[in-house]
Design a protein around this motif. Sequence first.
Motif, PDB file in Angstrom:
ATOM      1  N   VAL A 213     -36.668  23.972  32.815  1.00 38.77           N
ATOM      2  CA  VAL A 213     -35.509  23.571  31.882  1.00 38.77           C
ATOM      3  C   VAL A 213     -35.090  24.762  31.233  1.00 38.77           C
ATOM      4  CG1 VAL A 213     -37.307  23.180  30.011  1.00 38.77           C
ATOM      5  CG2 VAL A 213     -35.068  21.997  30.223  1.00 38.77           C
ATOM      6  N   LYS A 214     -33.676  24.785  30.810  1.00 39.63           N
ATOM      7  CA  LYS A 214     -33.229  25.578  29.938  1.00 39.63           C
ATOM      8  C   LYS A 214     -33.301  25.376  28.502  1.00 39.63           C
ATOM      9  CE  LYS A 214     -30.251  27.870  33.133  1.00 39.63           C
ATOM     10  NZ  LYS A 214     -28.984  28.579  33.593  1.00 39.63           N
ATOM     11  N   LEU A 215     -34.028  25.891  27.619  1.00 38.04           N
ATOM     12  CA  LEU A 215     -33.791  25.762  26.099  1.00 38.04           C
ATOM     13  C   LEU A 215     -32.757  26.478  25.715  1.00 38.04           C
ATOM     14  CD1 LEU A 215     -37.507  26.461  25.361  1.00 38.04           C
ATOM     15  CD2 LEU A 215     -36.646  24.319  25.812  1.00 38.04           C
ATOM     16  N   SER A 216     -31.634  25.520  25.660  1.00 36.58           N
ATOM     17  CA  SER A 216     -30.169  26.160  25.498  1.00 36.58           C
ATOM     18  C   SER A 216     -29.304  24.818  24.816  1.00 36.58           C
ATOM     19  CB  SER A 216     -29.618  26.903  26.709  1.00 36.58           C
ATOM     20  OG  SER A 216     -29.510  25.802  27.854  1.00 36.58           O
ATOM     21  N   GLY A 217     -28.200  25.061  24.464  1.00 36.86           N
ATOM     22  CA  GLY A 217     -27.157  24.093  23.971  1.00 36.86           C
ATOM     23  C   GLY A 217     -27.533  23.459  22.831  1.00 36.86           C
ATOM     24  N   ALA A 218     -28.279  23.853  21.931  1.00 37.07           N
ATOM     25  CA  ALA A 218     -28.771  22.904  20.865  1.00 37.07           C
ATOM     26  C   ALA A 218     -27.568  22.354  20.113  1.00 37.07           C
ATOM     27  CB  ALA A 218     -29.565  23.785  19.630  1.00 37.07           C
ATOM     28  N   TYR A 219     -26.319  23.039  20.018  1.00 35.86           N
ATOM     29  CA  TYR A 219     -25.217  22.344  19.427  1.00 35.86           C
ATOM     30  C   TYR A 219     -24.734  21.449  20.238  1.00 35.86           C
ATOM     31  CZ  TYR A 219     -23.064  25.543  22.592  1.00 35.86           C
ATOM     32  OH  TYR A 219     -22.574  26.311  23.731  1.00 35.86           O
ATOM     33  N   ARG A 220     -24.956  21.242  21.491  1.00 37.80           N
ATOM     34  CA  ARG A 220     -24.389  20.069  22.148  1.00 37.80           C
ATOM     35  C   ARG A 220     -25.195  18.856  22.110  1.00 37.80           C
ATOM     36  NH1 ARG A 220     -20.748  22.402  25.422  1.00 37.80           N
ATOM     37  NH2 ARG A 220     -20.587  24.815  26.018  1.00 37.80           N
ATOM     38  N   ASN A 221     -26.542  19.054  21.868  1.00 42.08           N
ATOM     39  CA  ASN A 221     -27.567  18.014  21.625  1.00 42.08           C
ATOM     40  C   ASN A 221     -27.778  17.352  20.402  1.00 42.08           C
ATOM     41  OD1 ASN A 221     -27.649  18.566  24.468  1.00 42.08           O
ATOM     42  ND2 ASN A 221     -29.841  19.284  24.136  1.00 42.08           N
ATOM     43  N   SER A 222     -27.564  18.255  19.228  1.00 39.56           N
ATOM     44  CA  SER A 222     -27.752  18.021  17.892  1.00 39.56           C
ATOM     45  C   SER A 222     -26.714  16.878  17.165  1.00 39.56           C
ATOM     46  CB  SER A 222     -27.497  19.345  16.933  1.00 39.56           C
ATOM     47  OG  SER A 222     -27.735  19.166  15.630  1.00 39.56           O
ATOM     48  N   VAL A 223     -27.086  15.987  16.652  1.00 41.29           N
ATOM     49  CA  VAL A 223     -26.274  15.013  15.961  1.00 41.29           C
ATOM     50  C   VAL A 223     -25.817  15.580  14.345  1.00 41.29           C
ATOM     51  CG1 VAL A 223     -26.038  12.726  15.056  1.00 41.29           C
ATOM     52  CG2 VAL A 223     -27.103  13.092  17.215  1.00 41.29           C
ATOM     53  N   GLU A 224     -27.106  16.319  13.753  1.00 42.58           N
ATOM     54  CA  GLU A 224     -26.752  16.731  12.454  1.00 42.58           C
ATOM     55  C   GLU A 224     -25.895  17.819  12.508  1.00 42.58           C
ATOM     56  OE1 GLU A 224     -30.672  17.505  10.911  1.00 42.58           O
ATOM     57  OE2 GLU A 224     -31.248  15.420  11.040  1.00 42.58           O
ATOM     58  N   GLY A 225     -25.777  18.888  13.334  1.00 42.21           N
ATOM     59  CA  GLY A 225     -25.164  19.985  13.445  1.00 42.21           C
ATOM     60  C   GLY A 225     -26.080  21.085  12.803  1.00 42.21           C
ATOM     61  N   PRO A 226     -25.341  22.139  12.494  1.00 42.51           N
ATOM     62  CA  PRO A 226     -26.036  23.482  11.949  1.00 42.51           C
ATOM     63  C   PRO A 226     -26.905  23.062  10.764  1.00 42.51           C
ATOM     64  CG  PRO A 226     -23.819  24.116  12.441  1.00 42.51           C
ATOM     65  CD  PRO A 226     -23.872  22.654  12.514  1.00 42.51           C
ATOM     66  N   PRO A 227     -28.367  23.600  10.788  1.00 45.40           N
ATOM     67  CA  PRO A 227     -28.912  24.536  11.783  1.00 45.40           C
ATOM     68  C   PRO A 227     -29.789  23.952  12.687  1.00 45.40           C
ATOM     69  CG  PRO A 227     -30.416  24.107   9.885  1.00 45.40           C
ATOM     70  CD  PRO A 227     -29.141  23.429   9.801  1.00 45.40           C
ATOM     71  N   TYR A 228     -29.081  22.718  13.217  1.00 46.03           N
ATOM     72  CA  TYR A 228     -29.757  22.094  14.253  1.00 46.03           C
ATOM     73  C   TYR A 228     -31.391  21.472  14.354  1.00 46.03           C
ATOM     74  CZ  TYR A 228     -25.630  24.387  15.909  1.00 46.03           C
ATOM     75  OH  TYR A 228     -24.243  25.122  15.681  1.00 46.03           O
ATOM     76  N   ALA A 229     -31.706  21.320  12.817  1.00 48.36           N
ATOM     77  CA  ALA A 229     -33.118  20.840  12.900  1.00 48.36           C
ATOM     78  C   ALA A 229     -33.472  19.679  13.494  1.00 48.36           C
ATOM     79  CB  ALA A 229     -33.402  20.965  11.528  1.00 48.36           C
ATOM     80  N   ASP A 230     -32.367  18.536  14.195  1.00 46.26           N
ATOM     81  CA  ASP A 230     -32.744  17.511  14.507  1.00 46.26           C
ATOM     82  C   ASP A 230     -33.316  17.777  16.038  1.00 46.26           C
ATOM     83  OD1 ASP A 230     -30.021  18.309  15.061  1.00 46.26           O
ATOM     84  OD2 ASP A 230     -29.539  16.226  15.114  1.00 46.26           O
ATOM     85  N   THR A 231     -33.020  18.899  16.611  1.00 48.66           N
ATOM     86  CA  THR A 231     -33.449  19.324  17.976  1.00 48.66           C
ATOM     87  C   THR A 231     -34.882  19.696  18.182  1.00 48.66           C
ATOM     88  OG1 THR A 231     -32.765  21.560  17.775  1.00 48.66           O
ATOM     89  CG2 THR A 231     -30.818  19.933  18.486  1.00 48.66           C
ATOM     90  N   ILE A 232     -35.630  20.144  17.147  1.00 47.81           N
ATOM     91  CA  ILE A 232     -36.767  20.830  16.932  1.00 47.81           C
ATOM     92  C   ILE A 232     -37.980  20.008  17.783  1.00 47.81           C
ATOM     93  CG2 ILE A 232     -38.676  21.806  15.600  1.00 47.81           C
ATOM     94  CD1 ILE A 232     -36.388  22.756  13.714  1.00 47.81           C
TER      95      ILE A 232
END
Length: 306
Positions: A213-232
């Motif tokens: 898997v590529k740990l990439s594209g946080a901004y594509r998966n995040s709903v909250e936006g920067p700093p993408y804490a919801d992806t953690i």
Amino acid sequence: MREAGSHQDRAPACPGPDPRPHGPTRYRVPPGAVDTHAHVIGLPPAYPFVDSRSYTPPEATAERYLAMLDATGMSYGVLVQVSVHGTDNRLTVETLRAHRDRLRGIAVIPLGLRDRELAELKEAGIVGLRLNILYGGGIGFEQLDAYAALAREMGWHLQFLIDARDLVPLAPKLGTLPVPFVVDHWGHFPVSRGLDDPGFQTLLALLRDGGWVKLSGAYRNSVEGPPYADTIPFARLLHEAAPERCVWGSDWPHVAHWQAMMNVGELLDLLAEWVPDEAARKRVFVDNAHRLYGFEGVVPAGSAGG
């Protein structure tokens, strides 16, 4: 005949990347680090765009990409054939040939290429094939078996741009592939679906069974936006499932993204949360990526991170 303006509506222009990239502020990128996901993009008429594209990007030159690698401390890069150029891999291949010591590539090709054409791709630095069902200009999974057989013959792997929910019906087939496979942007799905989402759970199972898997594209998966804490929590579970088969990618120049444009350094800083342990992060940046993309023993020229 198309109505005037209809194509622009289907393929809206997207902005370019932050022109002043910088490295992470929370840790030092280890020597030998690999950015495993980026694109170079040319402009028509020299490098035509496919009519079926989902967006219209600005130019993204090899020079700007290499400058980004230098600014962020990355030693190597992997260029993925961008969907807007379809199966015309010329720019990717030209860039690889000009920077053999530093770059590898993932191609998008039709079946039926001659042996000579395949050999030329491999000689240039192509190490895998991409299948894509999310953006116009890609090749889907209808002939997965044939692409897997070709990849096995060439010593390549397969890379998938796919929504995690579409992994569910494909999982039995993916588990029997004769070559490694990599899932882009950890399934490219909104994290609002939750950790129990069947697609995400299928991805975790595939990783435990040998997938990458590529740990990439946080901004594509995040709903909250920067700093993408919801992806953690999602990224931590992915890394826990396959710490030896996770790699990192910048996704530069961040095509098909119309929100606030992030800096690559911000995405790198997020990895401090996704993979908090320094030794484990080094494995993601260096060891895993070198093994998958064939960088072992290669010394990059002029790299800030090497």
